[in-house]
Design a protein around this motif. Structure first.
Motif, PDB file in Angstrom:
ATOM      1  N   UNK A 186       0.965  -1.329  -0.021  1.00 33.04           N
ATOM      2  CA  UNK A 186       0.016  -0.099   0.106  1.00 33.04           C
ATOM      3  C   UNK A 186       0.896   1.162  -0.022  1.00 33.04           C
ATOM      4  N   UNK A 187       1.908   1.191   0.917  1.00 33.90           N
ATOM      5  CA  UNK A 187       2.795   2.454   0.801  1.00 33.90           C
ATOM      6  C   UNK A 187       3.647   2.682  -0.245  1.00 33.90           C
ATOM      7  N   UNK A 188       3.710   1.664  -1.139  1.00 28.00           N
ATOM      8  CA  UNK A 188       4.691   1.839  -2.622  1.00 28.00           C
ATOM      9  C   UNK A 188       3.626   2.183  -3.579  1.00 28.00           C
ATOM     10  N   UNK A 189       2.199   2.631  -3.251  1.00 27.97           N
ATOM     11  CA  UNK A 189       1.349   2.822  -4.453  1.00 27.97           C
ATOM     12  C   UNK A 189       1.776   4.032  -5.164  1.00 27.97           C
ATOM     13  N   UNK A 190       2.570   5.016  -4.298  1.00 31.25           N
ATOM     14  CA  UNK A 190       2.959   6.330  -5.005  1.00 31.25           C
ATOM     15  C   UNK A 190       4.270   6.235  -5.990  1.00 31.25           C
ATOM     16  N   UNK A 191       5.122   5.302  -5.417  1.00 29.97           N
ATOM     17  CA  UNK A 191       6.194   4.840  -6.313  1.00 29.97           C
ATOM     18  C   UNK A 191       5.734   4.160  -7.648  1.00 29.97           C
ATOM     19  N   UNK A 192       4.606   3.124  -7.579  1.00 32.40           N
ATOM     20  CA  UNK A 192       4.131   2.660  -8.490  1.00 32.40           C
ATOM     21  C   UNK A 192       3.584   3.647  -9.664  1.00 32.40           C
ATOM     22  N   UNK A 193       2.810   4.661  -9.049  1.00 25.49           N
ATOM     23  CA  UNK A 193       2.243   5.765  -9.877  1.00 25.49           C
ATOM     24  C   UNK A 193       3.475   6.448 -10.685  1.00 25.49           C
ATOM     25  N   UNK A 194       4.656   7.012  -9.779  1.00 24.94           N
ATOM     26  CA  UNK A 194       5.661   7.618 -10.409  1.00 24.94           C
ATOM     27  C   UNK A 194       6.375   6.712 -11.536  1.00 24.94           C
ATOM     28  N   UNK A 195       6.362   5.257 -11.392  1.00 27.86           N
ATOM     29  CA  UNK A 195       7.033   4.527 -12.464  1.00 27.86           C
ATOM     30  C   UNK A 195       6.020   4.583 -13.582  1.00 27.86           C
ATOM     31  N   UNK A 196       5.015   4.548 -13.519  1.00 26.67           N
ATOM     32  CA  UNK A 196       3.863   4.750 -14.690  1.00 26.67           C
ATOM     33  C   UNK A 196       4.200   6.126 -15.377  1.00 26.67           C
ATOM     34  N   UNK A 197       4.281   6.992 -14.568  1.00 24.34           N
ATOM     35  CA  UNK A 197       4.581   8.549 -15.394  1.00 24.34           C
ATOM     36  C   UNK A 197       5.811   8.402 -16.064  1.00 24.34           C
ATOM     37  N   UNK A 198       6.877   7.859 -15.681  1.00 24.63           N
ATOM     38  CA  UNK A 198       8.221   7.444 -16.337  1.00 24.63           C
ATOM     39  C   UNK A 198       7.716   6.839 -17.583  1.00 24.63           C
ATOM     40  N   UNK A 199       7.210   5.917 -17.489  1.00 27.69           N
ATOM     41  CA  UNK A 199       6.993   4.869 -18.671  1.00 27.69           C
ATOM     42  C   UNK A 199       6.026   5.487 -19.659  1.00 27.69           C
ATOM     43  N   UNK A 200       5.181   6.308 -19.240  1.00 24.90           N
ATOM     44  CA  UNK A 200       4.276   7.138 -20.274  1.00 24.90           C
ATOM     45  C   UNK A 200       5.215   7.928 -20.957  1.00 24.90           C
ATOM     46  N   UNK A 201       5.963   8.829 -20.257  1.00 23.24           N
ATOM     47  CA  UNK A 201       6.868   9.896 -20.840  1.00 23.24           C
ATOM     48  C   UNK A 201       8.039   9.068 -21.877  1.00 23.24           C
ATOM     49  N   UNK A 202       8.416   7.974 -21.714  1.00 26.27           N
ATOM     50  CA  UNK A 202       9.342   7.187 -22.608  1.00 26.27           C
ATOM     51  C   UNK A 202       8.426   6.512 -23.648  1.00 26.27           C
ATOM     52  N   UNK A 203       7.439   5.690 -23.469  1.00 28.21           N
ATOM     53  CA  UNK A 203       6.947   5.128 -24.456  1.00 28.21           C
ATOM     54  C   UNK A 203       5.542   5.386 -24.794  1.00 28.21           C
ATOM     55  N   UNK A 204       4.784   6.226 -24.298  1.00 32.72           N
ATOM     56  CA  UNK A 204       3.463   6.513 -24.733  1.00 32.72           C
ATOM     57  C   UNK A 204       3.078   8.050 -24.442  1.00 32.72           C
TER      58      UNK A 204
END
Length: 381
Positions: A186-204
């Motif tokens: 639960x406390x790593x949800x923000x980290x998961x969302x941050x990694x998503x934003x990185x992925x969007x920036x690079x791949x989509x």
């Protein structure tokens, strides 16, 4: 001469005996543990999975032990201590990736609505039902809908290997898993969302609109497309169930407890409840820019609100998002009636089988509802 021969004969027999024992024990040691799946039955998909890139091993992020010198640190629950020591850690390797999900960065603008679903590795049944219902990749009214699940690694060491292989298998079949090499808590949800934003920036980077939600929601993605088609992805949009005028929970027994060491202020900025958020490409970019400079807060939806505030943007309420379910007009009526759902955008808390039933029901051409749909109200963000 005979004595020498007998000595050699004995030595040969001893050697053969030792080799025989080594062979027997080596076979016994090869017996697989119950937590492992037989390699002959399921080969590691990473060996040939086209959706998994060659991994570049990121250096281990070391904990910040200086925080333990703060007087109040010793009084904190273990998960708060762990967060404080590791909140600076942001670089983690992919275990599963789908770099071609959006057709590459240059063609990613063809994706009208990207569905991003937060999912625990355990939740295979939820992912399967989402794929069959509202998360199905398709075109609706000419708009392309794509899907990814974001997840990490099970904190349960006994099931971690099996769940990683399960996600391997899912990604091989569906090409829709983003998994990073950190603990899915639960406390790593923000980290998961941050990694998503990185992925969007690079791949989509060109995806026009993004729905970011949980794997236990009913999302009427057809209605989302119809609502979004009149809007501009190059302008700010961040809608859902608005929460404002609240602050961090300070009771240590609560799942949502946030220590003053984590967040000193007693008030949060306005934010959208994390069960379901609809945002534009413009806003996703703004959030990522802010997130690169802001310290993590473990409550992910509040953290997104902080990112918006830093960017000078505000979230907006939308009547189509029901985080507390749908209520029937009277106790005599069934709240699971599809007539209450055919005009919504998102409703939280659905069991997997309920998703299938409701998705089928709202798409039934023979469905007759007593009142005319209030579609106009859903057009208001």
């Amino acid at each position: 001469m005979r004595k020498q021969f007998r000595v050699l004969e004995k030595a040969a027999l001893v050697t053969i005996g030792i080799l025989g024992l080594v062979f027997i024990f080596s076979r016994d040691s090869a017996v697989q543990q119950t937590d492992e799946l037989p390699m002959g039955i399921i080969q590691p998909i990473t060996a040939y999975n086209k959706t998994t890139q060659k991994r570049n091993i990121t250096p281990v992020c070391h904990p910040d032990n200086n925080i333990s010198q703060v007087p109040a640190f010793a009084e904190q629950p273990p998960h708060i201590k762990d967060f404080l020591k590791h909140k600076h850690c942001r670089d983690f390797d992919f275990i599963q990736n789908v770099p071609g999900k959006c057709g590459g960065p240059s063609k990613s603008g063809d994706v009208f609505l990207l569905l991003v679903i937060k999912s625990n590795p355990l939740n295979h049944d939820r992912r399967e039902m989402v794929r069959q219902t509202w998360g199905k990749e398709r075109q609706h009214l000419g708009a392309q809908i794509k899907r990814v699940f974001i997840t990490a690694v099970s904190p349960d060491l006994r099931s971690r290997t099996k769940l990683n292989r399960l996600l391997d298998m899912e990604n091989q079949q569906h090409q829709d898993i983003l998994q990073w090499d950190f603990s899915d808590t639960f406390f790593n949800l923000t980290l998961k969302q941050y990694k998503l934003m990185q992925w969007l920036d690079e791949y989509c980077p060109g995806a026009q609109f993004i729905f970011n939600g949980d794997d236990d929601v009913f999302a009427h993605t057809d209605n989302m497309v119809e609502y979004l088609q009149s809007l501009d992805a190059a302008k700010h949009l961040y809608v859902g169930y608005l929460i404002s005028g609240v602050g961090p929970i300070r009771e240590k027994w609560s799942k949502y407890y946030v220590s003053p060491l984590v967040f000193a202020s007693n008030s949060y900025p306005a934010y959208i409840a994390g069960g379901g958020i609809l945002m534009s490409r413009f806003t996703a970019i703004a959030i990522y820019r802010s997130a690169r400079e802001l310290e993590f807060l473990p409550i992910d939806d509040v953290y997104f609100g902080m990112c918006l505030q830093k960017a000078g943007l505000t979230p907006s309420f939308h009547i189509g998002f029901r985080v507390n379910g749908v209520s029937a007009p009277s106790s005599q009526e069934d709240s699971f009636n599809p007539c209450y759902y055919r005009e919504v955008l998102m409703v939280h808390r659905f069991l997997p089988y309920e998703l299938l039933l409701m998705w089928d029901a709202v798409h039934n051409s023979n469905l007759i509802c007593a009142r005319a749909p209030q579609r106009a109200s859903l057009q208001k963000a």
